[in-house]
Design a protein around this motif. Structure first.
Motif, PDB file in Angstrom:
ATOM      1  N   SER A 211     -36.629   6.973   5.435  1.00  0.00           N
ATOM      2  CA  SER A 211     -36.931   6.350   6.721  1.00  0.00           C
ATOM      3  C   SER A 211     -38.281   6.875   7.195  1.00  0.00           C
ATOM      4  CB  SER A 211     -35.851   6.706   7.744  1.00  0.00           C
ATOM      5  OG  SER A 211     -36.302   6.437   9.050  1.00  0.00           O
ATOM      6  N   ALA A 212     -39.042   6.058   7.889  1.00  0.00           N
ATOM      7  CA  ALA A 212     -40.312   6.502   8.452  1.00  0.00           C
ATOM      8  C   ALA A 212     -40.100   7.594   9.490  1.00  0.00           C
ATOM      9  CB  ALA A 212     -41.046   5.316   9.080  1.00  0.00           C
ATOM     10  N   PHE A 213     -38.879   7.713   9.993  1.00  0.00           N
ATOM     11  CA  PHE A 213     -38.574   8.692  11.035  1.00  0.00           C
ATOM     12  C   PHE A 213     -37.856   9.925  10.500  1.00  0.00           C
ATOM     13  CE2 PHE A 213     -38.214   4.434  13.139  1.00  0.00           C
ATOM     14  CZ  PHE A 213     -39.433   4.498  13.791  1.00  0.00           C
ATOM     15  N   ASP A 214     -37.859  10.152   9.191  1.00  0.00           N
ATOM     16  CA  ASP A 214     -37.035  11.217   8.620  1.00  0.00           C
ATOM     17  C   ASP A 214     -37.615  12.624   8.742  1.00  0.00           C
ATOM     18  OD1 ASP A 214     -39.002  11.379   6.679  1.00  0.00           O
ATOM     19  OD2 ASP A 214     -37.732  10.701   5.057  1.00  0.00           O
ATOM     20  N   ALA A 215     -38.876  12.775   9.055  1.00  0.00           N
ATOM     21  CA  ALA A 215     -39.537  14.072   9.236  1.00  0.00           C
ATOM     22  C   ALA A 215     -39.569  14.917   7.959  1.00  0.00           C
ATOM     23  CB  ALA A 215     -38.899  14.855  10.376  1.00  0.00           C
ATOM     24  N   VAL A 216     -39.402  14.298   6.797  1.00  0.00           N
ATOM     25  CA  VAL A 216     -39.553  15.010   5.530  1.00  0.00           C
ATOM     26  C   VAL A 216     -41.034  14.972   5.164  1.00  0.00           C
ATOM     27  CG1 VAL A 216     -38.959  15.053   3.072  1.00  0.00           C
ATOM     28  CG2 VAL A 216     -37.238  14.388   4.763  1.00  0.00           C
ATOM     29  N   ARG A 217     -41.615  16.144   4.944  1.00  0.00           N
ATOM     30  CA  ARG A 217     -43.038  16.211   4.617  1.00  0.00           C
ATOM     31  C   ARG A 217     -43.315  15.510   3.295  1.00  0.00           C
ATOM     32  NH1 ARG A 217     -44.180  22.432   5.178  1.00  0.00           N
ATOM     33  NH2 ARG A 217     -44.912  21.920   3.101  1.00  0.00           N
ATOM     34  N   THR A 218     -44.491  14.919   3.175  1.00  0.00           N
ATOM     35  CA  THR A 218     -44.875  14.191   1.973  1.00  0.00           C
ATOM     36  C   THR A 218     -44.811  15.067   0.730  1.00  0.00           C
ATOM     37  OG1 THR A 218     -46.313  12.774   3.284  1.00  0.00           O
ATOM     38  CG2 THR A 218     -46.723  12.812   0.938  1.00  0.00           C
ATOM     39  N   ASP A 219     -45.209  16.320   0.839  1.00  0.00           N
ATOM     40  CA  ASP A 219     -45.206  17.184  -0.340  1.00  0.00           C
ATOM     41  C   ASP A 219     -43.788  17.579  -0.778  1.00  0.00           C
ATOM     42  OD1 ASP A 219     -44.711  18.859   1.817  1.00  0.00           O
ATOM     43  OD2 ASP A 219     -46.049  20.452   1.120  1.00  0.00           O
ATOM     44  N   ARG A 220     -42.788  17.256   0.026  1.00  0.00           N
ATOM     45  CA  ARG A 220     -41.389  17.538  -0.331  1.00  0.00           C
ATOM     46  C   ARG A 220     -40.668  16.302  -0.865  1.00  0.00           C
ATOM     47  NH1 ARG A 220     -39.899  22.304   3.267  1.00  0.00           N
ATOM     48  NH2 ARG A 220     -41.410  23.726   2.352  1.00  0.00           N
ATOM     49  N   LYS A 221     -41.363  15.170  -0.872  1.00  0.00           N
ATOM     50  CA  LYS A 221     -40.770  13.940  -1.372  1.00  0.00           C
ATOM     51  C   LYS A 221     -41.012  13.810  -2.872  1.00  0.00           C
ATOM     52  CE  LYS A 221     -40.862  11.609   3.036  1.00  0.00           C
ATOM     53  NZ  LYS A 221     -41.467  10.655   3.918  1.00  0.00           N
ATOM     54  N   GLU A 222     -40.402  12.816  -3.458  1.00  0.00           N
ATOM     55  CA  GLU A 222     -40.516  12.518  -4.883  1.00  0.00           C
ATOM     56  C   GLU A 222     -41.982  12.508  -5.318  1.00  0.00           C
ATOM     57  OE1 GLU A 222     -39.441  11.516  -8.678  1.00  0.00           O
ATOM     58  OE2 GLU A 222     -38.032  11.943  -7.088  1.00  0.00           O
ATOM     59  N   LYS A 223     -42.260  13.030  -6.512  1.00  0.00           N
ATOM     60  CA  LYS A 223     -43.632  13.046  -7.034  1.00  0.00           C
ATOM     61  C   LYS A 223     -44.024  11.709  -7.653  1.00  0.00           C
ATOM     62  CE  LYS A 223     -44.199  17.284  -5.872  1.00  0.00           C
ATOM     63  NZ  LYS A 223     -44.472  17.434  -4.479  1.00  0.00           N
ATOM     64  N   GLY A 224     -43.036  10.934  -8.112  1.00  0.00           N
ATOM     65  CA  GLY A 224     -43.315   9.618  -8.694  1.00  0.00           C
ATOM     66  C   GLY A 224     -43.363   8.566  -7.589  1.00  0.00           C
ATOM     67  N   ILE A 225     -42.695   7.464  -7.823  1.00  0.00           N
ATOM     68  CA  ILE A 225     -42.643   6.376  -6.837  1.00  0.00           C
ATOM     69  C   ILE A 225     -41.525   6.660  -5.832  1.00  0.00           C
ATOM     70  CG2 ILE A 225     -42.086   3.938  -6.506  1.00  0.00           C
ATOM     71  CD1 ILE A 225     -43.370   3.364  -9.201  1.00  0.00           C
ATOM     72  N   TYR A 226     -41.822   6.478  -4.570  1.00  0.00           N
ATOM     73  CA  TYR A 226     -40.790   6.490  -3.535  1.00  0.00           C
ATOM     74  C   TYR A 226     -41.142   5.451  -2.484  1.00  0.00           C
ATOM     75  CZ  TYR A 226     -43.820   9.629  -0.761  1.00  0.00           C
ATOM     76  OH  TYR A 226     -44.861  10.187  -0.077  1.00  0.00           O
ATOM     77  N   THR A 227     -40.152   5.061  -1.704  1.00  0.00           N
ATOM     78  CA  THR A 227     -40.305   3.984  -0.727  1.00  0.00           C
ATOM     79  C   THR A 227     -39.988   4.496   0.670  1.00  0.00           C
ATOM     80  OG1 THR A 227     -39.647   2.408  -2.440  1.00  0.00           O
ATOM     81  CG2 THR A 227     -39.565   1.624  -0.168  1.00  0.00           C
ATOM     82  N   ILE A 228     -40.770   4.024   1.629  1.00  0.00           N
ATOM     83  CA  ILE A 228     -40.568   4.383   3.035  1.00  0.00           C
ATOM     84  C   ILE A 228     -40.342   3.098   3.824  1.00  0.00           C
ATOM     85  CG2 ILE A 228     -41.595   5.423   5.091  1.00  0.00           C
ATOM     86  CD1 ILE A 228     -43.330   7.102   3.171  1.00  0.00           C
ATOM     87  N   VAL A 229     -39.302   3.098   4.651  1.00  0.00           N
ATOM     88  CA  VAL A 229     -38.974   1.933   5.476  1.00  0.00           C
ATOM     89  C   VAL A 229     -39.196   2.299   6.936  1.00  0.00           C
ATOM     90  CG1 VAL A 229     -37.167   0.314   6.166  1.00  0.00           C
ATOM     91  CG2 VAL A 229     -37.248   1.164   3.823  1.00  0.00           C
ATOM     92  N   GLY A 230     -39.875   1.422   7.667  1.00  0.00           N
ATOM     93  CA  GLY A 230     -40.123   1.650   9.087  1.00  0.00           C
ATOM     94  C   GLY A 230     -40.185   0.348   9.853  1.00  0.00           C
ATOM     95  N   VAL A 231     -40.404   0.456  11.145  1.00  0.00           N
ATOM     96  CA  VAL A 231     -40.551  -0.708  12.009  1.00  0.00           C
ATOM     97  C   VAL A 231     -41.942  -0.631  12.629  1.00  0.00           C
ATOM     98  CG1 VAL A 231     -39.695  -1.898  14.067  1.00  0.00           C
ATOM     99  CG2 VAL A 231     -38.087  -0.849  12.477  1.00  0.00           C
ATOM    100  N   ASP A 232     -42.778  -1.644  12.337  1.00  0.00           N
ATOM    101  CA  ASP A 232     -44.143  -1.664  12.865  1.00  0.00           C
ATOM    102  C   ASP A 232     -44.196  -2.139  14.314  1.00  0.00           C
ATOM    103  OD1 ASP A 232     -45.007  -0.770  10.432  1.00  0.00           O
ATOM    104  OD2 ASP A 232     -45.967  -2.641   9.826  1.00  0.00           O
TER     105      ASP A 232
END
Length: 136
Positions: free
Chosen positions: A23-44
């Motif tokens: 989620s765009a609101f998950d507060a997980v830092r980018t460097d702690r996310k998957e190193k390959g492909i990952y997807t982020i969902v949000g509301v613009d």
């Protein structure tokens, strides 16, 4: 309501095989996310309209732009990223969109803030949320 939109899209993406999804609101830092492909969902953007009230239910019409951002390492070939989009994400978007949604924009760019290649899809969607009311 925003969380419901995001969770619905995340569920559709996971069902289609796109993983991991954040989620765009998950507060997980980018460097702690998957190193390959990952997807982020949000509301613009989100807009609600005048509610319609009945004695026990309120109906709240809304319109929103939901964003799906597929991020990849900067050295990944664009063809690989697009294959991932067309093989996993496009099906989920079709499932999510239904009759009241449409693909508004599809872009690819390098995001220097996170140092990743990002394919963004923005869906324009709308609907009516049903909210139970207590007895008058």
């Amino acid at each position: 309501m925003l969380n419901t939109l995001i969770e619905s899209m995340k569920t559709a993406l996971l069902r289609a095989g796109a993983s991991p999804v954040y989620s765009a609101f998950d507060a997980v830092r980018t460097d702690r996310k998957e190193k390959g492909i990952y997807t982020i969902v949000g509301v613009d953007s989100f807009e609600s309209f005048t509610p319609v009230y009945t004695p026990y239910v309120a109906y709240l019409p809304f319109r929103a732009d939901v964003s799906v951002k597929i991020t990849a390492p900067p050295d990944m070939p664009l063809e690989t990223l697009y294959d991932y989009y067309s093989g996993k994400v496009a099906d989920a978007l079709d499932e999510f969109m239904g009759l009241t949604s449409s693909l508004k924009k599809l872009t690819v760019k390098f995001d220097s803030n996170i140092g990743r290649l990002v394919l963004s899809a923005v869906l324009s969607t709308g609907g009516v949320t049903r909210i139970e009311r207590g007895e008058p």
